[in-house]
Design an enzyme around this catalytic site. Sequence first.
Site, PDB file in Angstrom:
ATOM      1  CD  GLU A 138      -8.137   5.488  15.449  1.00  0.00           C
ATOM      2  OE1 GLU A 138      -8.165   4.356  15.977  1.00  0.00           O
ATOM      3  OE2 GLU A 138      -7.074   6.084  15.212  1.00  0.00           O
ATOM      4  CB  CYS A 184     -15.564 -29.770   5.735  1.00  0.00           C
ATOM      5  SG  CYS A 184     -16.174 -29.689   4.051  1.00  0.00           S
ATOM      6  CE1 TYR A 236     -13.543  -4.864  12.800  1.00  0.00           C
ATOM      7  CE2 TYR A 236     -15.510  -4.335  14.080  1.00  0.00           C
ATOM      8  CZ  TYR A 236     -14.216  -4.040  13.680  1.00  0.00           C
ATOM      9  OH  TYR A 236     -13.612  -2.913  14.162  1.00  0.00           O
TER      10      TYR A 236
HETATM   11  C1  LIG Z   1     -10.474  -1.926  14.912  1.00  0.00           C
HETATM   12  C2  LIG Z   1     -10.010  -0.589  15.279  1.00  0.00           C
HETATM   13  C3  LIG Z   1     -10.923   0.458  15.474  1.00  0.00           C
HETATM   14  C4  LIG Z   1     -12.413   0.291  15.386  1.00  0.00           C
HETATM   15  O1  LIG Z   1     -12.906  -0.471  16.450  1.00  0.00           O
HETATM   16  P1  LIG Z   1     -14.486  -0.589  16.661  1.00  0.00           P
HETATM   17  O2  LIG Z   1     -14.608  -1.453  17.857  1.00  0.00           O
HETATM   18  O3  LIG Z   1     -15.053  -1.231  15.456  1.00  0.00           O
HETATM   19  O4  LIG Z   1     -15.018   0.774  16.889  1.00  0.00           O
HETATM   20  C5  LIG Z   1     -10.421   1.722  15.745  1.00  0.00           C
HETATM   21  N1  LIG Z   1      -9.087   1.943  15.856  1.00  0.00           N
HETATM   22  C6  LIG Z   1      -8.189   0.941  15.692  1.00  0.00           C
HETATM   23  C7  LIG Z   1      -6.747   1.247  15.822  1.00  0.00           C
HETATM   24  C8  LIG Z   1      -8.608  -0.345  15.405  1.00  0.00           C
HETATM   25  O5  LIG Z   1      -7.715  -1.318  15.255  1.00  0.00           O
END
Ligand SMILES: *Cc1c(COP(=O)(O)O)cnc(C)c1O
Length: 419
Positions: A273, A342, A371
């Site tokens: 992921e 502000c 992000y």
């Molecule tokens: C945010 C997130 C990611 C991705 O994280 P990175 O640091 O951007 O690679 C993968 N899995 C889960 C469950 C997340 O919450």
Amino acid sequence: MHHFQYRGNEMYCEDVPIQIIAQKVGTPFYLYSHATLKRHFSAFNDAFDGINRLVCFSAKANSNIAVLKLFANLGGGLDIVSGGELFRGLKAGILPDRIVYSGVGKSVDEIDYALKTGILMFNVESIEELELINKRASLLNLKAPVAIRVNPNIDSKTHPYISTGLKKNKFGIDYKTVIEGYKLAGRLENIEVIGIDCHIGSQIIEAQPFEDALKSIKRLIDELKDLGIEIRYLDMGGGLGITYDDESPPHPGEYARPIVNALESSHLQLILEPGRVIVGNAGILVTRVLYRKSGRGKEFIVTDAGMNDLMRPTLYNAFHAIKPVVKTKERLITADIVGPICESGDFLAVNREISDVKNGDFLAVMSAGAYGFTMSSNYCSRLRIPEVMVKDDLFYVVRARQEYEDLIAGESTPPFLEN
Ligand SMILES: *Cc1c(COP(=O)(O)O)cnc(C)c1O
């Protein structure tokens, strides 16, 4: 080859001078390089050659549907944390059976939506969630494919806000309770246990925490096997860090090697992921200098982008390199680069050495592809900014700048206020 490079004094994105885009689209805006996105995705995916894997890009890092569509075209899946991200993924053409759903707070509606869509699996983060998914699946006459997200209590040595694998963090089910969770899952009528999952944090710049997590998950898989629970999918989450300043995170190949070695001779299907590592350095934020001003012993550069456009500096004290889009001045100054909002926390950089830019100059806030836009807001009723994608010598606005009417869409005044 880096795709945000100076040619002479001018920064280009691929073959397009960034200044030209800024003049056409107006500032601020996010700018993504198609070639970089593609290369990063492929490099990450290829690092796992030899094993059965699915790269589920983490939507919350950058969920523009053009970006998601590019990954869909490359055979990618999606890691989602909300119904909204599921909607985006489907719109972008991500196949439902390539979508995994994480997050500690899935609502009934979101669970139903994912069940009806037929996603690959739910990464379940609590026993109560497991029971709710079972109930919802039963009402829909479906079987819900699940993995349990394990909290392996590993220190990923990252910023406390983005560390997720410690037992004090809200994520996952602690190592000790996991076996109980799986036993329960095995008894629930409408749950099909297929996987195990962990995600230990973000912007991790060492290989060791990942190896530790892998070891502890492998141990759990063996324990589960002894109990007659067969795991098919091993989801290693995301979290691999990138270079913002002078960090030297492991290369995807280095990150992948222990995982490939451990899984080569198994029947496990790997899920990954990644978010930041794919998109972070494939995007920048382009902003314009509105004003220069000097305080007591302090120089300020006021830009038209603020914390509502890029929250990372304010939220995490994150570092983003900031460079002039067109280099004109040799002279360097030390300044705070601040937005129009502000709040004293509204800065892009503090005490930063930067060339002596003047009002009207364009600045490139580097490494803003992850992000960046996804964390942006309408705070101070500022319009959400456009996203632009460059491919070769063409650029395309993949999200238009909002208009004032967009700000009040859905708002109304109740009759008792009418006079
Ligand atoms: C945010 C997130 C990611 C991705 O994280 P990175 O640091 O951007 O690679 C993968 N899995 C889960 C469950 C997340 O919450």
